[in-house]
Write a protein that holds these residues in place. Structure first.
Motif, PDB file in Angstrom:
ATOM      1  N   ASN A 172      15.304 -11.790   8.467  1.00  0.00           N
ATOM      2  CA  ASN A 172      16.200 -12.686   7.750  1.00  0.00           C
ATOM      3  C   ASN A 172      17.624 -12.114   7.760  1.00  0.00           C
ATOM      4  OD1 ASN A 172      16.352 -10.712   5.604  1.00  0.00           O
ATOM      5  ND2 ASN A 172      14.359 -11.474   4.926  1.00  0.00           N
ATOM      6  N   LEU A 173      18.567 -12.859   7.220  1.00  0.00           N
ATOM      7  CA  LEU A 173      19.973 -12.453   7.201  1.00  0.00           C
ATOM      8  C   LEU A 173      20.171 -11.172   6.403  1.00  0.00           C
ATOM      9  CD1 LEU A 173      22.936 -12.898   7.855  1.00  0.00           C
ATOM     10  CD2 LEU A 173      23.050 -14.468   5.905  1.00  0.00           C
ATOM     11  N   THR A 174      19.485 -11.034   5.285  1.00  0.00           N
ATOM     12  CA  THR A 174      19.639  -9.832   4.464  1.00  0.00           C
ATOM     13  C   THR A 174      19.273  -8.585   5.246  1.00  0.00           C
ATOM     14  OG1 THR A 174      19.129 -11.111   2.480  1.00  0.00           O
ATOM     15  CG2 THR A 174      18.927  -8.714   2.315  1.00  0.00           C
ATOM     16  N   VAL A 207      14.024 -16.557  14.787  1.00  0.00           N
ATOM     17  CA  VAL A 207      13.476 -16.705  16.130  1.00  0.00           C
ATOM     18  C   VAL A 207      12.026 -17.165  16.038  1.00  0.00           C
ATOM     19  CG1 VAL A 207      13.043 -15.515  18.312  1.00  0.00           C
ATOM     20  CG2 VAL A 207      15.004 -14.862  16.907  1.00  0.00           C
ATOM     21  N   HIS A 208      11.652 -18.121  16.890  1.00  0.00           N
ATOM     22  CA  HIS A 208      10.308 -18.688  16.851  1.00  0.00           C
ATOM     23  C   HIS A 208       9.848 -19.037  18.260  1.00  0.00           C
ATOM     24  CE1 HIS A 208      12.260 -22.612  17.362  1.00  0.00           C
ATOM     25  NE2 HIS A 208      13.160 -22.125  16.539  1.00  0.00           N
ATOM     26  N   GLY A 209       8.587 -19.345  18.395  1.00  0.00           N
ATOM     27  CA  GLY A 209       8.028 -19.795  19.666  1.00  0.00           C
ATOM     28  C   GLY A 209       8.029 -18.724  20.745  1.00  0.00           C
ATOM     29  N   ALA A 210       8.171 -19.169  21.988  1.00  0.00           N
ATOM     30  CA  ALA A 210       8.144 -18.263  23.140  1.00  0.00           C
ATOM     31  C   ALA A 210       9.268 -17.243  23.066  1.00  0.00           C
ATOM     32  CB  ALA A 210       8.229 -19.065  24.438  1.00  0.00           C
ATOM     33  N   LEU A 211      10.427 -17.662  22.588  1.00  0.00           N
ATOM     34  CA  LEU A 211      11.553 -16.732  22.452  1.00  0.00           C
ATOM     35  C   LEU A 211      11.203 -15.615  21.481  1.00  0.00           C
ATOM     36  CD1 LEU A 211      14.487 -16.069  23.216  1.00  0.00           C
ATOM     37  CD2 LEU A 211      15.214 -17.550  21.328  1.00  0.00           C
ATOM     38  N   ALA A 212      10.491 -15.931  20.414  1.00  0.00           N
ATOM     39  CA  ALA A 212      10.096 -14.912  19.436  1.00  0.00           C
ATOM     40  C   ALA A 212       9.185 -13.873  20.066  1.00  0.00           C
ATOM     41  CB  ALA A 212       9.396 -15.561  18.238  1.00  0.00           C
ATOM     42  N   ARG A 213       8.226 -14.326  20.835  1.00  0.00           N
ATOM     43  CA  ARG A 213       7.302 -13.378  21.476  1.00  0.00           C
ATOM     44  C   ARG A 213       8.067 -12.422  22.380  1.00  0.00           C
ATOM     45  NH1 ARG A 213       4.411 -18.114  21.407  1.00  0.00           N
ATOM     46  NH2 ARG A 213       4.867 -18.635  23.559  1.00  0.00           N
ATOM     47  N   VAL A 224      25.432 -11.965  13.390  1.00  0.00           N
ATOM     48  CA  VAL A 224      24.047 -12.375  13.197  1.00  0.00           C
ATOM     49  C   VAL A 224      23.929 -13.781  13.777  1.00  0.00           C
ATOM     50  CG1 VAL A 224      22.242 -12.948  11.525  1.00  0.00           C
ATOM     51  CG2 VAL A 224      23.743 -10.977  11.123  1.00  0.00           C
ATOM     52  N   VAL A 225      22.989 -13.965  14.678  1.00  0.00           N
ATOM     53  CA  VAL A 225      22.780 -15.275  15.304  1.00  0.00           C
ATOM     54  C   VAL A 225      21.508 -15.871  14.722  1.00  0.00           C
ATOM     55  CG1 VAL A 225      22.512 -16.528  17.471  1.00  0.00           C
ATOM     56  CG2 VAL A 225      23.867 -14.420  17.428  1.00  0.00           C
ATOM     57  N   ASP A 226      21.658 -16.993  14.032  1.00  0.00           N
ATOM     58  CA  ASP A 226      20.536 -17.707  13.434  1.00  0.00           C
ATOM     59  C   ASP A 226      20.079 -18.778  14.414  1.00  0.00           C
ATOM     60  OD1 ASP A 226      18.716 -19.183  11.987  1.00  0.00           O
ATOM     61  OD2 ASP A 226      20.020 -19.459  10.248  1.00  0.00           O
ATOM     62  N   VAL A 227      18.912 -18.567  15.005  1.00  0.00           N
ATOM     63  CA  VAL A 227      18.397 -19.496  16.005  1.00  0.00           C
ATOM     64  C   VAL A 227      17.272 -20.377  15.449  1.00  0.00           C
ATOM     65  CG1 VAL A 227      19.106 -18.047  17.945  1.00  0.00           C
ATOM     66  CG2 VAL A 227      16.830 -17.769  16.985  1.00  0.00           C
ATOM     67  N   THR A 228      17.222 -20.508  14.124  1.00  0.00           N
ATOM     68  CA  THR A 228      16.196 -21.340  13.495  1.00  0.00           C
ATOM     69  C   THR A 228      16.186 -22.740  14.101  1.00  0.00           C
ATOM     70  OG1 THR A 228      16.432 -20.107  11.441  1.00  0.00           O
ATOM     71  CG2 THR A 228      15.358 -22.253  11.288  1.00  0.00           C
ATOM     72  N   GLY A 229      17.351 -23.302  14.363  1.00  0.00           N
ATOM     73  CA  GLY A 229      17.461 -24.663  14.887  1.00  0.00           C
ATOM     74  C   GLY A 229      17.444 -24.757  16.396  1.00  0.00           C
ATOM     75  N   LEU A 230      17.169 -23.670  17.075  1.00  0.00           N
ATOM     76  CA  LEU A 230      17.138 -23.670  18.532  1.00  0.00           C
ATOM     77  C   LEU A 230      15.774 -24.171  19.004  1.00  0.00           C
ATOM     78  CD1 LEU A 230      19.310 -22.817  20.579  1.00  0.00           C
ATOM     79  CD2 LEU A 230      18.123 -20.654  20.796  1.00  0.00           C
ATOM     80  N   ALA A 231      15.780 -25.271  19.752  1.00  0.00           N
ATOM     81  CA  ALA A 231      14.535 -25.853  20.242  1.00  0.00           C
ATOM     82  C   ALA A 231      14.117 -25.263  21.582  1.00  0.00           C
ATOM     83  CB  ALA A 231      14.695 -27.370  20.381  1.00  0.00           C
ATOM     84  N   PHE A 232      15.088 -24.732  22.342  1.00  0.00           N
ATOM     85  CA  PHE A 232      14.792 -24.241  23.684  1.00  0.00           C
ATOM     86  C   PHE A 232      15.829 -23.202  24.065  1.00  0.00           C
ATOM     87  CE2 PHE A 232      15.637 -24.496  28.262  1.00  0.00           C
ATOM     88  CZ  PHE A 232      14.382 -24.209  28.767  1.00  0.00           C
ATOM     89  N   CYS A 233      15.397 -22.181  24.809  1.00  0.00           N
ATOM     90  CA  CYS A 233      16.308 -21.180  25.344  1.00  0.00           C
ATOM     91  C   CYS A 233      15.792 -20.751  26.711  1.00  0.00           C
ATOM     92  CB  CYS A 233      16.408 -19.977  24.406  1.00  0.00           C
ATOM     93  SG  CYS A 233      17.551 -18.699  24.978  1.00  0.00           S
ATOM     94  N   ASP A 234      16.589 -20.971  27.764  1.00  0.00           N
ATOM     95  CA  ASP A 234      16.166 -20.539  29.087  1.00  0.00           C
ATOM     96  C   ASP A 234      16.749 -19.169  29.411  1.00  0.00           C
ATOM     97  OD1 ASP A 234      18.812 -20.866  29.961  1.00  0.00           O
ATOM     98  OD2 ASP A 234      18.341 -22.441  31.412  1.00  0.00           O
ATOM     99  N   SER A 235      16.532 -18.690  30.609  1.00  0.00           N
ATOM    100  CA  SER A 235      16.993 -17.349  30.987  1.00  0.00           C
ATOM    101  C   SER A 235      18.511 -17.226  30.932  1.00  0.00           C
ATOM    102  CB  SER A 235      16.472 -16.978  32.376  1.00  0.00           C
ATOM    103  OG  SER A 235      16.958 -17.889  33.350  1.00  0.00           O
ATOM    104  N   GLY A 236      19.237 -18.307  31.232  1.00  0.00           N
ATOM    105  CA  GLY A 236      20.698 -18.269  31.134  1.00  0.00           C
ATOM    106  C   GLY A 236      21.157 -18.087  29.695  1.00  0.00           C
TER     107      GLY A 236
END
Length: 121
Positions: free
Chosen positions: A106-108, A89-95, A53-65
Motif C-alpha cells: 500500500n501507499l503507507t 498491482v494485480h493479475g499477471a503483472l502482480a505475479r 509511488v505508482v498506483d496501478v490499481t486501475g490498470l487493466a493491462f500492461c504489456d512489455s513496453g
C-alpha cells in the motif's frame, strides 16, 4: 499536477504528497499509451532525489513496453538517489513483479522509503 490521457485508454493522474509523488494509472499501459507516462516520469525525475509511488490499481493491462517504461523510470530514480514503488498491482503483472520484488502492499508501506523489508512476497 493534473490528469493526462493518451489517444487510447490510459489515464495518468499525478498527486503531490509531502514525501513523494503518487502517479495513479487507469486503463491500458502498452507501447501505444506509454509515451505520456514516460514524459510524466521524465518530469518527476528531474528533482534531486525523486520518490515516486505508482498506483496501478486501475490498470487493466500492461504489456512489455509498459513494463519497460516502469523499469526504466525505476532505474533512473535510483540513479538520482530516489526510488520508484508500485502499489495496487494485480493479475499477471502482480505475479511477475512480486517475483522481482518490486511490489508494495500500500501507499503507507511504499512511502516509508525503507529497504526491501516492506515488499510483499
Amino acid at each position: 499536477m493534473g490528469k493526462t490521457s493518451a489517444m487510447t485508454d490510459l489515464s495518468i493522474d499525478v498527486q503531490r504528497l509531502p514525501s513523494c509523488h503518487v502517479v495513479h494509472l487507469e486503463g491500458e499501459l502498452d507501447r501505444m499509451t506509454q509515451p505520456p507516462l514516460a514524459e510524466t516520469f521524465a518530469r518527476l525525475l528531474r528533482s534531486d532525489t525523486p520518490k515516486i509511488v505508482v498506483d496501478v490499481t486501475g490498470l487493466a493491462f500492461c504489456d512489455s513496453g509498459g513494463l519497460w517504461t516502469l523499469i526504466r523510470a525505476l532505474r533512473r530514480a535510483e540513479e538520482r538517489g530516489g526510488a520508484l514503488r508500485l502499489i495496487g498491482v494485480h493479475g499477471a503483472l502482480a505475479r511477475l513483479l512480486t517475483i522481482a520484488q518490486l511490489v508494495y502492499r500500500n501507499l503507507t508501506q511504499a512511502a516509508t522509503w525503507a529497504g526491501p523489508r516492506g515488499r510483499s512476497r
